[in-house]
Design a protein around this motif. Structure first.
Motif, PDB file in Angstrom:
ATOM      1  N   THR A 101       0.825  -1.283   0.021  1.00 13.83           N
ATOM      2  CA  THR A 101       0.011  -0.120   0.054  1.00 13.83           C
ATOM      3  C   THR A 101       0.718   1.265   0.035  1.00 13.83           C
ATOM      4  O   THR A 101       0.412   2.244  -0.164  1.00 13.83           O
ATOM      5  N   GLY A 102       2.147   1.271   0.408  1.00 16.23           N
ATOM      6  CA  GLY A 102       2.875   2.154   0.450  1.00 16.23           C
ATOM      7  C   GLY A 102       2.586   3.182   1.821  1.00 16.23           C
ATOM      8  O   GLY A 102       3.586   4.252   2.007  1.00 16.23           O
ATOM      9  N   ASN A 103       1.943   2.765   2.778  1.00 17.73           N
ATOM     10  CA  ASN A 103       1.557   3.184   3.797  1.00 17.73           C
ATOM     11  C   ASN A 103       2.366   2.740   5.168  1.00 17.73           C
ATOM     12  O   ASN A 103       1.976   1.822   5.642  1.00 17.73           O
ATOM     13  N   ARG A 104       3.261   3.401   5.356  1.00 21.65           N
ATOM     14  CA  ARG A 104       4.208   3.041   6.396  1.00 21.65           C
ATOM     15  C   ARG A 104       3.453   3.057   7.856  1.00 21.65           C
ATOM     16  O   ARG A 104       3.768   2.221   8.660  1.00 21.65           O
ATOM     17  N   HIS A 105       2.756   4.023   7.976  1.00 22.02           N
ATOM     18  CA  HIS A 105       2.063   4.033   9.199  1.00 22.02           C
ATOM     19  C   HIS A 105       1.046   2.859   9.331  1.00 22.02           C
ATOM     20  O   HIS A 105       0.752   2.368  10.535  1.00 22.02           O
ATOM     21  N   LEU A 106       0.318   2.546   8.330  1.00 22.84           N
ATOM     22  CA  LEU A 106      -0.630   1.369   8.346  1.00 22.84           C
ATOM     23  C   LEU A 106       0.160   0.202   8.873  1.00 22.84           C
ATOM     24  O   LEU A 106      -0.119  -0.714   9.668  1.00 22.84           O
ATOM     25  N   VAL A 107       1.512   0.140   8.034  1.00 27.94           N
ATOM     26  CA  VAL A 107       2.059  -1.311   8.200  1.00 27.94           C
ATOM     27  C   VAL A 107       2.835  -1.284   9.887  1.00 27.94           C
ATOM     28  O   VAL A 107       2.648  -2.198  10.522  1.00 27.94           O
ATOM     29  N   ARG A 108       3.122  -0.063  10.356  1.00 31.32           N
ATOM     30  CA  ARG A 108       3.573   0.023  11.672  1.00 31.32           C
ATOM     31  C   ARG A 108       2.512  -0.409  12.772  1.00 31.32           C
ATOM     32  O   ARG A 108       2.601  -0.896  13.833  1.00 31.32           O
ATOM     33  N   LEU A 109       1.283   0.495  12.820  1.00 30.83           N
ATOM     34  CA  LEU A 109       0.234   0.093  13.569  1.00 30.83           C
ATOM     35  C   LEU A 109      -0.204  -1.497  13.508  1.00 30.83           C
ATOM     36  O   LEU A 109      -0.537  -1.952  14.543  1.00 30.83           O
TER      37      LEU A 109
END
Length: 221
Positions: free
Chosen positions: A148-156
């Protein structure tokens, strides 16, 4: 490099290995909630000195896996079924919708990696290798979300997974139920490659729902 820094790296590496193994065994239910763990016992089991074990347990206490007991050791903490439901609900909200966006857009190299991880999840579940099962499962889900390219999503999602307990895994390994739920990873990859985002989203939602159900020893019937 001087001997002292090298020794420090060796201790840190041992601590990381012990912490990873202990957290996996706690998540999988091999160490039941309320169980008391001691540094000398675990050091003897792992065949290492007390230092990396003590450091690993202190770190796990900071992460909420253990709580210290004065002059006795550490007690495995418990997460209520309501907390597990809430964790599962948040994960479903974060992980299911992106499946529509990813459907039909997986790079060939990523498909191969996901298929490899899906096979390892099934094999590890069948053989009761819970540390390998959880590591492959985490890698599978985070690999998908990284697309997805969303680092915050991965971290959460990574942080939410660390708060989870799947105490039913040990018992499930004695039946076909763990393998059946593990095969959902293979089916998910198939749906994504086929471009069926609606079905992939639905499967991911049901899959994550096992957190407060099957994987925690609860009947989903």
């Amino acid at each position: 490099m001087s001997p002292e820094p090298m020794r420090l790296l060796e201790v840190q590496s041992l601590r990381e290995q012990v912490e990873r193994t202990l957290s996996s065994r706690i998540v999988a239910g091999e160490f039941a909630p309320g169980a008391v763990l001691t540094v000398p016992t675990l050091a003897a089991e792992f065949g290492v000195s007390a230092t990396p074990v003590r450091e690993a347990m202190l770190n796990l206490a900071r992460r909420g896996f253990l709580s210290p007991i004065r002059n006795r050791g550490f007690r495995v903490t418990e997460i209520s079924l309501d907390e597990l439901r809430e964790l599962g609900e948040v994960r479903a909200l974060l992980e299911a919708p992106p499946m529509r966006r990813l459907a039909g857009n997986l790079p060939d190299a990523t498909v191969a990696r996901l298929e490899e991880l899906a096979a390892e999840i099934v094999a590890a579940g069948r053989e009761g290798r819970f540390e390998d099962y959880l590591e492959a499962d985490t890698a599978f889900h985070l690999t998908l979300l990284e697309l997805t390219g969303n680092r915050h999503l991965v971290r959460l999602v990574s942080e939410l997974r660390q708060q989870t307990r799947l105490v039913g895994l040990v018992n499930l390994a004695e039946s076909d139920a763990l393998v059946a739920s593990s095969l959902e990873h293979t089916e998910l990859v198939r749906l994504l490659v086929a471009g069926d985002g609606v079905a992939a989203e639905d499967l991911m939602r049901r899959h994550v729902g096992h957190v407060a159900g099957l994987w925690s020893g609860q009947d989903e019937g």
